[in-house]
Design an enzyme around this catalytic site. Structure first.
Site, PDB file in Angstrom:
ATOM      1  CE  LYS A   1      15.557  81.674  82.009  1.00  0.00           C
ATOM      2  NZ  LYS A   1      15.732  80.723  80.151  1.00  0.00           N
TER       3      LYS A   1
ATOM      4  CD  GLU B   1       9.178  78.505  76.363  1.00  0.00           C
ATOM      5  OE1 GLU B   1       8.492  77.671  76.948  1.00  0.00           O
ATOM      6  OE2 GLU B   1       8.482  79.905  77.249  1.00  0.00           O
TER       7      GLU B   1
ATOM      8  CG  HIS C   1      12.817  76.898  77.510  1.00  0.00           C
ATOM      9  ND1 HIS C   1      12.668  77.434  75.629  1.00  0.00           N
ATOM     10  CD2 HIS C   1      13.038  78.877  77.965  1.00  0.00           C
ATOM     11  CE1 HIS C   1      13.156  78.396  75.522  1.00  0.00           C
ATOM     12  NE2 HIS C   1      13.304  79.411  76.482  1.00  0.00           N
TER      13      HIS C   1
ATOM     14  CE1 TYR D   1      11.429  83.918  76.072  1.00  0.00           C
ATOM     15  CE2 TYR D   1      12.038  85.640  77.653  1.00  0.00           C
ATOM     16  CZ  TYR D   1      11.706  85.391  77.013  1.00  0.00           C
ATOM     17  OH  TYR D   1      11.670  86.267  75.632  1.00  0.00           O
TER      18      TYR D   1
ATOM     19  CG  ASP E   1      16.834  78.502  76.534  1.00  0.00           C
ATOM     20  OD1 ASP E   1      17.057  78.062  75.520  1.00  0.00           O
ATOM     21  OD2 ASP E   1      17.199  79.812  76.253  1.00  0.00           O
TER      22      ASP E   1
ATOM     23  NE  ARG F   1      17.091  87.522  81.110  1.00  0.00           N
ATOM     24  CZ  ARG F   1      17.200  86.516  80.296  1.00  0.00           C
ATOM     25  NH1 ARG F   1      16.101  86.572  78.796  1.00  0.00           N
ATOM     26  NH2 ARG F   1      17.447  84.899  80.594  1.00  0.00           N
TER      27      ARG F   1
ATOM     28  NE  ARG G   1      29.403  69.304  81.521  1.00  0.00           N
ATOM     29  CZ  ARG G   1      29.789  70.295  82.112  1.00  0.00           C
ATOM     30  NH1 ARG G   1      29.289  71.059  82.765  1.00  0.00           N
ATOM     31  NH2 ARG G   1      31.690  69.854  82.387  1.00  0.00           N
TER      32      ARG G   1
END
Length: 375
Positions: free
Chosen positions: A78, A121, A99, A97, A273, A19, A282
């Protein structure tokens, strides 16, 4: 914190992440406002977007990641990888993003660098909706049954069960945990593949909505330990879709429940994630997407939508562009005043964590975002 005049779009470095954070149409929107966009060469290749397409929209193509990261604002897909931590700095605004509850080393890097970081997010509307998480949740949800079906094939380690069965043969039993955007889309696609689908959630109003839409084609169950235990033990495919905005996903499937599953059954944990909602999960990668635990195939890729980067890139940019424009045109401080949803999106600023769920998950001090920006 003034308006932003330059934006960098680096190439993603996470394993098999195709992406890119901006489409050529997105570039054009910034360029018409006099905001220059610098795209690292090859950033769009994985999403089938050529450098020439960006140039035609008005972007400048730069040869290295450092050139993209040198701009006032960087937009990504990411979280920054360790090899990108050196690009973080106090005068940088990052929008991606993050996380952070699942990636504490990224949180420490952002805090240490003093970077102003917004997380897609956690941008949240007054009604609780997460507009920038929704498109990737929809993609991941629709992708999960597809991946599950693939790994249920015997040649890929599964039980050899066909999602839709065959005349006179029972279809696959699919259990979806969570009826939010991910879970509902997963259940919808699995039902479309003619599987026998059970959707579990604690929100009865959400289950009523699904039941009304699908008219009983998807079986809905209220979430409790007994219902989950029984459903997991009978499942050919379990899709974990329990998410908490900004925080760590709650673990609702224990290791003992996984042990009770059929040999060769498949788990797809979309919540990985955010730490995963299944105890045996995992994180894996697109190049090595699965492992076997207690005889059960686990698929736990942390950037699932990266498997379909063309679709994902356009879906993501459609949602993020208005918010990116707000931050770029007004600067972070004014943007959050004008658009309260962005206030929830701010995760770090000035060396402090500004999102409560992240601070709690990582046992770090929390600073109110508005107060942090006012300093």
């Amino acid at each position: 914190m003034t308006a932003i005049t330059t934006i960098g779009v680096p190439r993603e470095t996470k394993t098999a992440e195709g992406r890119v954070a901006m489409t050529p149409d997105g570039v054009r929107e910034f360029e018409r406002l006099g905001i220059n966009v610098y795209v690292e060469t090859g950033a769009g290749e994985g999403a089938s977007i050529a450098d020439a397409d960006y140039v035609a929209a008005g972007a400048d193509i730069v040869p290295a990641a450092a050139d993209a990261w040198a701009q006032q604002m960087v937009v990504k897909v990411k979280e920054p990888r360790p090899d990108e931590f050196g690009f973080l700095r106090p005068d940088l605004t990052l929008f991606t993003y993050l996380h952070l509850a699942a990636y504490p080393e990224v949180a420490r890097a952002l805090v240490g660098a003093g970077t102003t970081a917004f997380a897609y997010e956690t941008v949240q509307l007054d009604n609780g909706a997460l507009p920038l998480l929704a498109p990737m949740s929809e993609v991941a949800g629709r992708l999960a049954p597809q991946m599950g079906a693939h790994f249920m094939e015997r040649t890929h380690g599964g039980r050899g069960v066909l999602m839709g069965g065959a005349p006179g043969v029972r279809p696959a039993r699919v259990v979806v945990l969570g009826a939010g955007n991910v879970g509902w889309n997963s259940a919808w696609i699995a039902a479309g593949m003619e599987a026998e689908v059970v959707l579990i959630d604690k929100n009865l109003d959400r289950l009523r909505f699904v039941d009304q839409i699908h008219r009983g084609r998807i079986v809905t169950l209220a979430s409790n330990r007994g219902a989950i235990e029984r459903s997991i033990a009978e499942a050919d495919l379990v899709i974990g879709a329990v998410l908490v905005a900004g925080g760590r996903a709650p673990v609702i499937v224990s290791e003992d429940m996984v042990r009770s599953m059929k040999p060769g059954a498949v788990i797809v944990d979309v919540a990985v994630d955010q730490g995963g909602c299944i105890e045996t999960t995992r994180e894996t990668t697109h190049t090595e997407p699965t492992y076997v635990a207690h005889g059960v195939v686990h698929y736990a890729v942390g950037n699932m939508p990266g498997a379909v980067p063309n679709t994902s890139t356009y879906a993501l940019t459609n949602a993020t562009l208005p918010y990116l424009l707000d931050v770029a045109v007004h600067g972070a401080r004014v943007a959050v005043e004008k658009n309260p949803a962005l206030l929830h999106g701010l995760n770090t600023h000035g060396g402090r964590v500004t999102y409560a769920a992240v601070a709690e998950a990582l046992s770090l001090p929390h600073a109110a975002p508005a107060a942090a920006l006012a300093r």
